[in-house]
Design a protein around this motif. Structure first.
Motif, PDB file in Angstrom:
ATOM      1  N   UNK A  61      -6.052  10.789 -15.154  1.00 42.44           N
ATOM      2  CA  UNK A  61      -6.766  11.598 -16.135  1.00 42.44           C
ATOM      3  C   UNK A  61      -7.210  12.928 -15.528  1.00 42.44           C
ATOM      4  N   UNK A  82      -5.334   0.597  -0.478  1.00 37.10           N
ATOM      5  CA  UNK A  82      -4.947   1.429  -1.629  1.00 37.10           C
ATOM      6  C   UNK A  82      -6.185   2.011  -2.298  1.00 37.10           C
ATOM      7  N   UNK A  95      -7.805   8.778 -11.978  1.00 38.98           N
ATOM      8  CA  UNK A  95      -7.188   9.849 -11.204  1.00 38.98           C
ATOM      9  C   UNK A  95      -6.114  10.553 -12.030  1.00 38.98           C
ATOM     10  N   UNK A 143      -1.301  -6.563  -8.342  1.00 40.08           N
ATOM     11  CA  UNK A 143      -1.673  -5.483  -7.433  1.00 40.08           C
ATOM     12  C   UNK A 143      -2.629  -5.999  -6.357  1.00 40.08           C
ATOM     13  N   UNK A 185      -6.939   4.372 -10.575  1.00 39.48           N
ATOM     14  CA  UNK A 185      -5.678   5.098 -10.664  1.00 39.48           C
ATOM     15  C   UNK A 185      -5.587   5.817 -12.010  1.00 39.48           C
ATOM     16  N   UNK A 202     -17.780   0.615 -17.173  1.00 34.81           N
ATOM     17  CA  UNK A 202     -16.655   0.649 -18.104  1.00 34.81           C
ATOM     18  C   UNK A 202     -15.512  -0.240 -17.638  1.00 34.81           C
ATOM     19  N   UNK A 236      -7.936   0.811 -12.584  1.00 30.91           N
ATOM     20  CA  UNK A 236      -8.787   1.703 -13.376  1.00 30.91           C
ATOM     21  C   UNK A 236      -8.998   3.031 -12.652  1.00 30.91           C
ATOM     22  N   UNK A 260     -13.108  15.136 -17.356  1.00 25.87           N
ATOM     23  CA  UNK A 260     -12.161  16.084 -16.785  1.00 25.87           C
ATOM     24  C   UNK A 260     -12.696  17.511 -16.835  1.00 25.87           C
ATOM     25  N   UNK A 289       0.283   5.556 -19.030  1.00 23.31           N
ATOM     26  CA  UNK A 289      -0.390   4.451 -18.348  1.00 23.31           C
ATOM     27  C   UNK A 289       0.447   3.189 -18.326  1.00 23.31           C
ATOM     28  N   UNK A 317      -7.094   5.929  -2.890  1.00 22.11           N
ATOM     29  CA  UNK A 317      -7.377   6.476  -4.224  1.00 22.11           C
ATOM     30  C   UNK A 317      -8.739   7.145  -4.261  1.00 22.11           C
ATOM     31  N   UNK A 325       0.836  -1.201   0.000  1.00 28.63           N
ATOM     32  CA  UNK A 325       0.000   0.000   0.000  1.00 28.63           C
ATOM     33  C   UNK A 325       0.864   1.241   0.000  1.00 28.63           C
ATOM     34  N   UNK A 346       3.193   3.384 -15.803  1.00 28.78           N
ATOM     35  CA  UNK A 346       2.697   3.176 -14.452  1.00 28.78           C
ATOM     36  C   UNK A 346       2.416   1.685 -14.211  1.00 28.78           C
TER      37      UNK A 346
END
Lengths: 390, 327
Positions: free
Chosen positions: B296, B27, B294, B266, B291, B54, B289, A268, B305, B31, A3, B308
């Motif tokens: 974005x 986590x 976020x 993960x 993450x 999605x 997803x 966004x 991506x 997020x 984490x 990451x």
């Protein structure tokens, strides 16, 4: 532990991005103010001016056959290529890897069939989008006794020597769609071009959208001349109209990726007020992204693919469709036969590039044709229509 | 100073069970808070529902990948399988609504078949699954290209697309519940029940120590082959949902195999097998997803991506390696 690590990673990414948050796209720089970034290195002012002038030029030739029309013709003599028929015509094709090329090639095949009394053999070689294969293809065709060679080059610079070698072999060479860096072909056939395409769409979007709104520009990929010219003309138009271009994104021409990108931008910014794109293949995906997000579809441009024309009419969109007409695939066959007759042809052979607008939309919308068909195929009078294109 | 010093128990952090879902929940919670700070609208039921809808395909793929990974193997073929399925569906349906259901069944059968072939080659011919599924990946990419001349043909019917695109409208409180989310919930419950059954325990045992499992009478090859079939089926369902969401696309499944593996890792599932929960894998996909969402919102380019993802894989595997060696 995992984490903590992930959060560290996250905060690193977050830090790194605090700055560009004001101007979100990586390719958009704040320096120009409107978010369109630096001008493409493919941009040539003189070509841009010439193309925009051609948009208003009156073509010569039969009005009902735009594929035979020419803008500002400059005729060249072809008497030395005169030959008795029927002829063997060879065609080295860059690729068939997108619907535009598929529709175009079917149109060309139909044109060959329409002229079958004068063409004894038509040889087609598909380079599958590979320069090296096309160089080898052209070389092979030179040994096959072709009376004329048509080339649709995969890339401009790399194919130039191969086309030059073909010219030296003495047969008439006709190049169309993408160009080459040599004047040796008898003629080069293409429509007005990318600047005209990009300009028409961008001007429409900036005029129709609400003042000060946000525009998203969707591009297929960087570095291809026909696409770079479209974007660079749009950039000029957007900069002039002082439009806020919030993003310039590459979609690879893929609907899935496009829908995700547009959706990301809607999330966004809450909403997007205009969409410009350099090719219509992803237009429907962009429309769907707005529909599925429950937002009104903003003014946008697409292309003359039927799926877009249909959704435009059904959903009453504010839209425009500049075209890169597939009827240009008919012209090389016509040109090759004229050259072999010793008739004069125009070089370059600039074809008109019509635009689908609200006013003429119904004229191009044919419900019987498949969604990926291109309306501007000029193929309705050809043998096998409509079955061949389905 | 390294003398025998009794560790002071009260100061120890609560020991997290290896393979448990607590870390991934933590986590996810972090997020969610970060997203809530940056874009509070996102947490409204409407947009949350659409986000879950999605994310359904990648969550399902993570579950499919989990079965394979927990049994000690890999499946790299799922991304290209999804692409192949979408392209095949478009060509076969050719916009004719009447062909929707037959094609859906065919896709499921095709997914299961690809899984079966992957499984048999891996277990019976003893080809490492990494190579088997990489080979399958390339075979599918080439076959699709050949079959379609490099450009998608035909079209998906509205009936086919509704699974990935439409929703139950006007649901109280939630607003709009995507069909994809319901498919996800049903299959997630099924996956959890499957892992609680005898088969699930056998699957984990096979991944933990195939030799011991073999000696105690488990037919390891059958169990692993079945895991591959489940992964193929998950890819088929994901393809139906993804095709529905975005229409015909040559890149519908591009990169999904790595997304699924990242999600599984993960979620605390050990690469090499034998440890981890299917819920963890699915939460891993959801976290991934979230993450990306976020990123974005912070305006990070989508191009980052994959970077990451790579970082997460390396980090999570490294962390789990240190943890298991200190056991």
């Amino acid at each position: 532990m995992a984490a903590i690590a992930a959060v560290t990673l996250l905060s690193l990414t977050a830090c790194a991005t605090d700055e560009p948050a004001a101007s979100p796209s990586g390719s958009a720089s704040a320096a120009t103010g409107s978010g369109t970034g630096d001008q493409s290195k493919f941009f040539v002012q003189a070509d841009y001016d010439a193309e925009l002038a051609l948009l208003d030029a009156a073509p010569t030739g039969p009005a009902d056959k735009p594929w035979e029309q020419v803008l500002n013709p400059t005729m060249v003599d072809t008497a030395k290529f005169k030959k008795n028929g029927p002829h063997k015509i060879c065609f080295s094709n860059a690729a068939l890897n997108n619907p535009w090329r598929q529709v175009g090639f079917k149109t060309m095949q139909a044109e060959v069939e329409a002229q079958k009394s004068r063409i004894k053999e038509f040889v087609h070689v598909d380079a599958e989008g590979k320069d090296q294969k096309q160089i080898a293809d052209i070389n092979d065709l030179l040994g096959k006794g072709c009376d004329a060679l048509i080339v649709s080059p995969n890339t401009t610079a790399t194919l130039t020597p191969a086309v030059e070698a073909a010219c030296k072999a003495g047969l008439p060479v006709v190049v169309f769609d993408r160009g080459v860096n040599t004047k040796c072909p008898v003629t080069f056939i293409n429509p007005i071009g990318g600047y005209g395409f990009g300009h028409v769409g961008a001007e429409f979007v900036s005029q129709k959208m609400k003042p000060g709104g946000k525009v998203l520009a969707l591009r297929i990929l960087p570095g291809v001349d026909v696409l770079e010219t479209r974007w660079s003309a749009a950039k000029v138009a957007f900069d002039k109209a002082k439009v806020d271009v919030v993003g310039v994104e590459f979609t690879d021409g893929d609907p899935a990726k496009t829908k995700k990108i547009v959706d990301d931008y809607i999330q966004r910014y809450g909403t997007i007020d205009g969409v410009w794109m350099d090719a219509g293949a992803v237009a429907v995906a962009a429309v769907e992204a707005f529909q599925d997000a429950g937002k009104p579809v903003p003014p946008m441009n697409g292309e003359d693919q039927l799926d877009f024309l249909k959704i435009w009419k059904d959903k009453k969109l504010t839209a425009i469709a500049p075209t890169y007409p597939t009827y240009q695939w008919r012209t090389p066959i016509i040109a090759a036969l004229r050259i072999l007759d010793g008739q004069q042809v125009s070089s370059p052979w600039k074809l008109p590039q019509p635009t689908v607008t609200q006013d003429n939309l119904d004229q191009y919308l044919d419900a019987g044709m498949p969604p990926l068909h291109y309306a501007m195929c000029g193929c309705t009078d050809l043998p096998g229509y409509p079955q061949r294109w389905k | 100073m390294q003398t025998v010093q009794p560790r002071s128990l009260p100061l120890r952090l609560p020991r997290v069970r290896p393979g448990g879902v607590l870390p991934i929940l933590a986590i996810l919670a972090v997020l969610l808070v970060l997203v809530g700070i940056r874009q509070p609208d996102f947490l409204a039921p409407q947009s949350l529902m659409s986000f879950l809808g999605r994310s359904a395909p990648i969550i399902l793929l993570a579950a499919g990948q989990y079965f394979v990974i927990v049994s000690g193997e890999f499946d790299l073929s799922v991304g290209s399988l999804v692409t192949a399925q979408v392209v095949v569906a478009a060509r076969l349906i050719d916009s004719d609504p009447a062909r929707t259901w037959p094609v859906v069944l065919l896709l499921l059968a095709f997914g299961a078949l690809v899984g079966l072939v992957n499984g048999l080659i891996t277990t019976r011919l003893r080809v490492p699954s990494f190579i088997t599924t990489l080979g399958m990946f390339l075979i599918l990419v080439g076959a699709v290209y050949l079959w379609s001349d490099g450009a998608p043909k035909g079209g998906l019917s509205e009936e086919f697309r509704r699974f990935g695109r439409r929703a139950f409208e006007d649901v109280p409180v939630l607003g709009r519940v995507p069909y994809a989310l319901l498919v996800l919930v049903v299959l997630a419950v099924a996956a959890v029940l499957l892992m609680r059954s005898d088969f699930g325990r056998t699957l984990v045992a096979v991944g933990d120590n195939p030799r011991t499992a073999e000696l105690s009478g488990v037919r390891v090859w059958r169990t692993r082959t079945f895991a591959f079939i489940l992964s193929g089926l998950a890819a088929a369902v994901a393809a139906i949902l993804l095709g529905g969401y975005s229409g015909v696309s040559f890149q519908a499944g591009a990169g999904l195999e790595f997304g699924a593996i990242t999600a599984v890792v993960l979620g605390g599932v050990a690469l090499g097998g034998g440890r981890g929960a299917v819920v963890g894998a699915m939460l891993g996909a959801l976290t991934l997803e979230l993450l990306f969402a976020l990123m974005n919102f912070y305006g990070v380019s989508g191009a980052l991506r994959s970077t990451v993802q790579g970082g997460i894989i390396l980090l999570a595997v490294a962390v789990s390696a240190t943890r298991s060696s200190s056991r």
